[in-house]
Design an enzyme around this catalytic site. Structure first.
Site, PDB file in Angstrom:
ATOM      1  N   ARG A   1       3.480  17.048  39.557  1.00 16.49           N
ATOM      2  CA  ARG A   1       4.057  16.065  40.476  1.00 16.49           C
ATOM      3  C   ARG A   1       4.336  16.660  41.859  1.00 16.49           C
ATOM      4  O   ARG A   1       4.324  15.939  42.858  1.00 16.49           O
ATOM      5  CB  ARG A   1       5.339  15.490  39.874  1.00 16.49           C
ATOM      6  CG  ARG A   1       5.093  14.597  38.667  1.00 16.49           C
ATOM      7  CD  ARG A   1       6.364  13.905  38.224  1.00 16.49           C
ATOM      8  NE  ARG A   1       6.134  12.997  37.107  1.00 16.49           N
ATOM      9  CZ  ARG A   1       7.072  12.201  36.601  1.00 16.49           C
ATOM     10  NH1 ARG A   1       8.296  12.217  37.110  1.00 16.49           N
ATOM     11  NH2 ARG A   1       6.798  11.400  35.588  1.00 16.49           N
TER      12      ARG A   1
ATOM     13  N   ASP B   1      19.033   2.115  43.392  1.00 17.56           N
ATOM     14  CA  ASP B   1      18.197   3.137  42.785  1.00 17.56           C
ATOM     15  C   ASP B   1      18.372   4.409  43.598  1.00 17.56           C
ATOM     16  O   ASP B   1      18.795   4.355  44.765  1.00 17.56           O
ATOM     17  CB  ASP B   1      16.727   2.714  42.759  1.00 17.56           C
ATOM     18  CG  ASP B   1      15.940   3.460  41.689  1.00 17.56           C
ATOM     19  OD1 ASP B   1      15.848   2.942  40.559  1.00 17.56           O
ATOM     20  OD2 ASP B   1      15.437   4.567  41.959  1.00 17.56           O
TER      21      ASP B   1
END
Length: 270
Positions: free
Chosen positions: A32, A141
């Protein structure tokens, strides 16, 4: 990535966002981070580590690291029985108690917005049957990238397949360029939701107690002590008689919380 650098990342991520990064996730983290290394033109993980922990890196790169390590899996009408229970049981129970104030709902860990927009559809349909019923939705979030997509409210057509046909025609707009196969949430629905960034590891409070909290498939990334601390925070924000919805892969078993279970993965504040 060296074991030493991974341990440094792991400890920092746990302290910053509460997510456990065991050594089994080292390969995932490396994969990632590759995109960030290419973007920054940094040659190796150690150099990226040194940059991240510099004062400049903390300011510029930290939000991107958080986007990398958080998982934003979501769908419209995910776990549909939750929305059936909300519409058939929770809203008829809470609506008469509200008086002139709006119902307050929090989508905690809202990802790219599909959950809060689903909530807005369900609540709007209920409001159509009750002239005095109003509501407000807060959606939060930790990922700035996910929130940007949520605010834009544009989705691929295949992502809205779970939305009932009647609600699609009412709340979704198709792109004028049909080759793009995109839809957008109607403005009337978008304006009903406030999006903001929030880190569960920070202290957070709200101006008024919340009637409903949806926090689903989020705490599975935290260890058990962190989960319990987080749910204690939620309970402090939840009004007496309010409802908490969690994911079907999650459990509050054994936690000392002022909640009673009223349905699978649905709890009411005592």
């Amino acid at each position: 990535m060296s074991a030493k650098d991974f341990e440094r990342f792991s400890q920092f991520i746990y302290g910053e966002v509460g997510i456990k990064m065991p050594i089994s996730k080292k390969t995932m983290l490396e994969a990632r981070l590759q995109k960030r290394l290419r973007y920054l033109k940094i040659e190796d993980y150690h150099s990226y580590c040194e940059f991240l922990f510099s004062s400049e890196g903390m300011q510029r790169e930290l939000p991107h690291l958080i986007d990398v390590v958080t998982t934003n899996t979501t769908d419209f009408f995910r776990e549909p029985k939750h929305f059936e229970f909300l519409s058939d049981t929770v809203l008829p129970l809470l609506a008469p108690r509200l008086g002139p104030r709006p119902l307050t709902v929090w989508s905690a860990g809202c990802s790219t917005g599909m959950e809060p927009y689903t909530l807005a559809m369900v609540l709007s349909e209920f409001a159509g049957t009750r002239t005095s019923f109003t509501f407000s939705i807060l959606a939060t979030d930790i990922s700035t990238q996910a929130l940007e997509k949520a605010v834009t409210a544009i989705y691929e057509e295949e992502r809205v397949l779970p939305v009932p046909s009647m609600l699609k025609s009412k709340y979704l707009l198709r792109s004028k360029d049909r080759s793009k196969r995109l839809v957008r949430i109607v403005p009337e629905l978008r304006k009903l939701i406030r999006f903001r960034r929030l880190n569960f590891m920070e202290d957070f409070t709200f101006k008024r107690p919340l009637d409903i909290i949806f926090c689903r498939n989020v705490i599975i990334y935290f260890d058990r002590p962190t989960q319990e601390v987080l749910f204690q925070k939620f309970c402090r924000c939840l009004a007496a008689g309010g409802f908490l919805f969690i994911g079907h892969s999650e459990s509050l078993s054994g936690m000392d919380l002022p909640l009673k279970q009223v349905a699978p993965t649905i709890y009411q504040r005592i």
